[in-house]
Write an enzyme that holds these catalytic residues in place. Structure first.
Site, PDB file in Angstrom:
ATOM      1  N   TYR A 152       0.646  -1.212  -0.024  1.00  0.00           N
ATOM      2  CA  TYR A 152      -0.064   0.071  -0.002  1.00  0.00           C
ATOM      3  C   TYR A 152       0.712   1.123   0.046  1.00  0.00           C
ATOM      4  O   TYR A 152       1.850   1.257   0.826  1.00  0.00           O
ATOM      5  CB  TYR A 152      -0.902  -0.006   1.177  1.00  0.00           C
ATOM      6  CG  TYR A 152      -1.745   1.197   1.379  1.00  0.00           C
ATOM      7  CD1 TYR A 152      -2.723   1.327   0.460  1.00  0.00           C
ATOM      8  CD2 TYR A 152      -1.572   2.067   2.259  1.00  0.00           C
ATOM      9  CE1 TYR A 152      -3.705   2.694   0.347  1.00  0.00           C
ATOM     10  CE2 TYR A 152      -2.474   3.176   2.372  1.00  0.00           C
ATOM     11  CZ  TYR A 152      -3.549   3.503   1.679  1.00  0.00           C
ATOM     12  OH  TYR A 152      -4.204   4.539   1.346  1.00  0.00           O
ATOM     13  N   ASP A 247       9.305   2.769   0.044  1.00  0.00           N
ATOM     14  CA  ASP A 247       8.244   3.484   0.753  1.00  0.00           C
ATOM     15  C   ASP A 247       8.568   2.971   2.137  1.00  0.00           C
ATOM     16  O   ASP A 247       7.806   2.065   2.700  1.00  0.00           O
ATOM     17  CB  ASP A 247       6.889   3.004   0.183  1.00  0.00           C
ATOM     18  CG  ASP A 247       5.839   3.820   0.934  1.00  0.00           C
ATOM     19  OD1 ASP A 247       6.045   4.378   1.986  1.00  0.00           O
ATOM     20  OD2 ASP A 247       4.614   3.418   0.429  1.00  0.00           O
ATOM     21  N   LYS A 275       3.884   8.848   9.146  1.00  0.00           N
ATOM     22  CA  LYS A 275       3.509   8.137  10.379  1.00  0.00           C
ATOM     23  C   LYS A 275       4.620   8.747  11.418  1.00  0.00           C
ATOM     24  O   LYS A 275       4.363   9.863  12.210  1.00  0.00           O
ATOM     25  CB  LYS A 275       3.669   6.509  10.241  1.00  0.00           C
ATOM     26  CG  LYS A 275       2.368   6.332   9.275  1.00  0.00           C
ATOM     27  CD  LYS A 275       1.962   4.996   9.149  1.00  0.00           C
ATOM     28  CE  LYS A 275       0.671   4.891   8.235  1.00  0.00           C
ATOM     29  NZ  LYS A 275       0.850   4.223   7.042  1.00  0.00           N
TER      30      LYS A 275
END
Ligand SMILES: *Cc1c(COP(=O)(O)O)cnc(C)c1O
Length: 439
Positions: A152, A247, A275
């Site tokens: 994702y 990522d 995050k």
């Protein structure tokens, strides 16, 4: 701290709030992963949180393993982070002009991740990956990108095919609204499958701008890279003049201070972060070598901007967080805590004979309801999601809050005590037994 109270839970206030939520918010939520569609029932409605604990609107207490989907590696409301945010809030919440705080956080990221000579802050992981791909296309003059099934990378148009996280949970293989001309520029390969990547490069010679990958996949459940996988991606992309994008929105400052690229000793051309670097506030970044990054506006023509980018509250929270993570022994002690949980779950699995396997990398963990180990999305999708749902509810009844999907990670934070972990293992043993008995 004592175990969460194991009384029969009342959800009256939560239900009432959520009912109102469904009238004014789509599905009652602002991100689909928060919905309980895959596990049944209404989502818990949070009232407040501290450390590893979360309290819902009815006062029910939970040990939290979602931790804002991994953002809160120090747990909720860490006093140093709260102090940094409060201190900055009184001095202004956004200026739309440079601050020293941005320099401070960027310098810490650069020191931690040697591949990031320069960074650009944005407000979400989605913006970071979207911008990194734009930059890769500009730098190579090519249009195609390769991603992996079950990874994702946020919700930008190019990443919504065969994607993990909420798309896996809801079974959305291709997202309506993405122009087919754009979708055709994204090529998917199975995770951990180097031969498939080679094949794509053979088929699309000189047309692939970049390979983007989660260096440890954590959005189809936790799937570690097989030995050599990342190194092979580095070699293939270099050979074909394409860029390698890691990522690290989850893995950055999670698996070690320098991210997965440090753990595995593989250096990407571009890195995306999110995050943890915002310490629980909206901040994300993309970074890479100086020559590459200098193509971004205002130095270069690759345009990318943001009203709230480098937001001073988020920068303050990020700096306070990273300074605590940089303390000697932080990751060893977090890893020990997570290992205690992983080992406990493994023995609970043996004792109950449940048909599930546990995967763990550092403080990232997933219990897959699959007999076989999971090394790609095809295998992850074969998990018994009904059984996961029953397990999730049994854990919730025992005051343990897991992500409401088989295709997500559990995040252990520095705020989880040994007692919390032991209580979680006990709840896990009971829940596995209950779930197995019901078959
Ligand atoms: C969460 C996540 C994103 C998206 O970040 P948002 O801030 O939710 O847009 C991108 N990549 C990975 C690996 C993620 O886990």
């Amino acid at each position: 701290m004592s175990a969460p109270k194991q009384v029969k839970k009342e959800y009256r206030h939560s239900h009432e709030i959520f009912r109102r939520a469904t009238e004014v918010l789509v599905g009652g939520v602002n991100s689909p992963v928060r919905a309980f569609r895959a596990v049944g029932g209404d989502p818990i409605v949070v009232d407040h949180a501290a450390g590893a604990r979360l309290w819902d609107a009815d006062g029910n207490e939970y040990i939290d393993y979602v931790c804002s989907w991994g953002a809160l590696i120090l747990g909720h409301a860490h006093p140093k982070v709260v102090e940094a945010i409060a201190g900055q809030a009184g001095r202004g919440t956004s200026y739309g002009m440079p601050t020293e705080l941005e320099v401070e956080l960027a310098a810490r990221i650069r020191a931690a991740l040697p591949s990031c000579e320069k960074v650009r802050f944005v407000s979400s992981g989605t913006e970071a990956t979207m911008s990194a791909v734009r930059l890769a296309r500009a730098a190579t003059g090519r249009d195609l990108i390769v991603k992996f099934e079950g990874c994702y990378h946020g919700h930008a148009d190019s990443f919504l095919s065969e994607a993990g996280s909420g798309l896996a949970t809801l079974g959305i293989a291709a997202c309506p609204g993405v122009p087919s001309a754009l979708a055709a520029l994204t090529l998917n390969a199975p995770y951990n499958d180097v031969a498939s990547v080679e094949k794509l490069f053979d088929q699309h010679r000189d047309k692939i701008a970049a390979v983007i990958v989660e260096p440890i996949a954590a959005n189809m459940g936790v799937v570690p890279p097989m030995p050599g996988f990342l190194r092979n991606l580095r070699e293939i992309t270099t050979r074909h003049g394409a860029l390698l994008i890691f990522d690290e929105v989850i893995t950055g400052f999670r698996v070690c201070y320098g991210g997965a690229q440090t753990t595995f000793g593989v250096t990407p051309d571009l890195t995306t972060l999110g995050k943890i670097i915002g310490g629980g506030l909206p901040a994300a970044a993309y970074g890479g070598g100086r020559d590459l990054m200098d193509r971004v506006a205002p130095l270069g023509p690759v345009y990318q901007a943001g009203t709230l980018s480098g937001n001073p509250l988020a920068m303050s929270a990020g700096i306070a967080t990273l300074d605590l993570l940089a303390a000697p022994g932080f990751y060893e002690s977090l890893g020990d805590r997570a290992k205690r949980l992983g080992d406990g779950i493994a023995s609970a699995l043996r004792e109950t004979g449940a048909s599930a396997t546990a995967a763990r990398v550092g403080s990232l963990l997933t219990l897959f309801f699959s007999r076989e180990p999971v090394h790609d999305y095809a295998r992850a999708k074969k998990c018994d999601t009904q059984r996961f749902a029953a397990f999730f509810r049994a854990m919730l009844d025992r005051g343990i809050f897991l992500a409401p999907s088989q295709f997500e990670a559990l995040f252990v934070s520095a705020a989880h005590s040994d007692a919390d972990i032991d209580h979680t293992i006990a709840a896990c043993r009971e829940s596995l037994a209950a779930v197995s008995a019901s078959s």
